[in-house]
Write an enzyme that holds these catalytic residues in place. Sequence first.
Site, PDB file in Angstrom:
ATOM      1  N   GLN A  88       0.854  -1.199   0.000  1.00  0.00           N
ATOM      2  CA  GLN A  88       0.000   0.000   0.000  1.00  0.00           C
ATOM      3  C   GLN A  88       0.884   1.241   0.000  1.00  0.00           C
ATOM      4  OE1 GLN A  88      -3.480  -0.751   3.000  1.00  0.00           O
ATOM      5  NE2 GLN A  88      -1.800  -2.091   3.542  1.00  0.00           N
ATOM      6  N   HIS A 106      -1.603   1.681  -4.082  1.00  0.00           N
ATOM      7  CA  HIS A 106      -2.048   3.064  -3.901  1.00  0.00           C
ATOM      8  C   HIS A 106      -1.190   4.079  -4.646  1.00  0.00           C
ATOM      9  CE1 HIS A 106      -4.244   1.704   0.025  1.00  0.00           C
ATOM     10  NE2 HIS A 106      -4.893   1.398  -1.064  1.00  0.00           N
TER      11      HIS A 106
END
Length: 238
Positions: A88, A106
């Site tokens: 992430q 992300h």
Amino acid sequence: MGRPRLVVFSGAGVSAESGLKTFRDADGLWEEYRIEDVATPDAWRRDPAKVLHFYDLRRAQVLAAQPNAAHRAIAGLERWFHVDVVTQNIDDLHERAGSSRVLHLHGEILLARSTADASVVVPINGPTLRLGDRCPLGSQLRPHIVWFGEQVPMMDRAAELVQQADILVVVGTSLQVYPAASLVHHLSRKADMHLVDPQDPPADMGRATHWKQKAVEGVPALADHLMRISGTPPRGAS
Ligand code: APR
């Protein structure tokens, strides 16, 4: 038979000891900033300069940071396992430590993308992205980050990797942000799950073996354990 497949699912905690702040710990970034001011499409429409400044600070810190013992231990697992890292994190510390397959759920802080065509992605030279910095199509560049409220384009690929895994290692994530946090539910029942985090995990992580340590201690210890039980010789051994 191929090597066992191991997926590492990492969050901000893996980079904490490289000096990059996590989001939801006591001194985390979301104590200092409001998500809706800096990390949403609305924030970008309202005040793009503020959003750019927030990510400029993140980028400067990433450029100054170095991979730590946890990133290195994860890269070292490739001698025993087929390793995919699903992170992430927007930093490049897994890559700099030597991991060869890293999927960024992300986005990536060192890249920018076109506001006219999301498939046009370019490297950012240096620490800043400015209003007026344009993509090859002529439109404003924005950080190559998945903001709150946006689709997570790499989610399907990440779920597929977790489904195929024999071992899942979850490290340094609060598992509060969806859809990313739902990845753990794609793991097959016969696969093993390990979790490295100094805090207790959410209740539905009961099947994971919890290494209740900081990443720089827990990940090298877990890597040693996994190498011992892997049953395969290291790559490159004669
Ligand atoms: N080693 C390992 N884990 C740590 C350490 C450390 N030294 N320090 C903190 N942690 C753990 C915390 O206990 C917590 O479980 O890391 C986790 C950090 O959680 P968050 O701050 O919520 O970060 P993360 O889970 O990566 O956030 C997910 O939220 O805001 C967004 O887009 C951002 O990708 C991010 C997403």
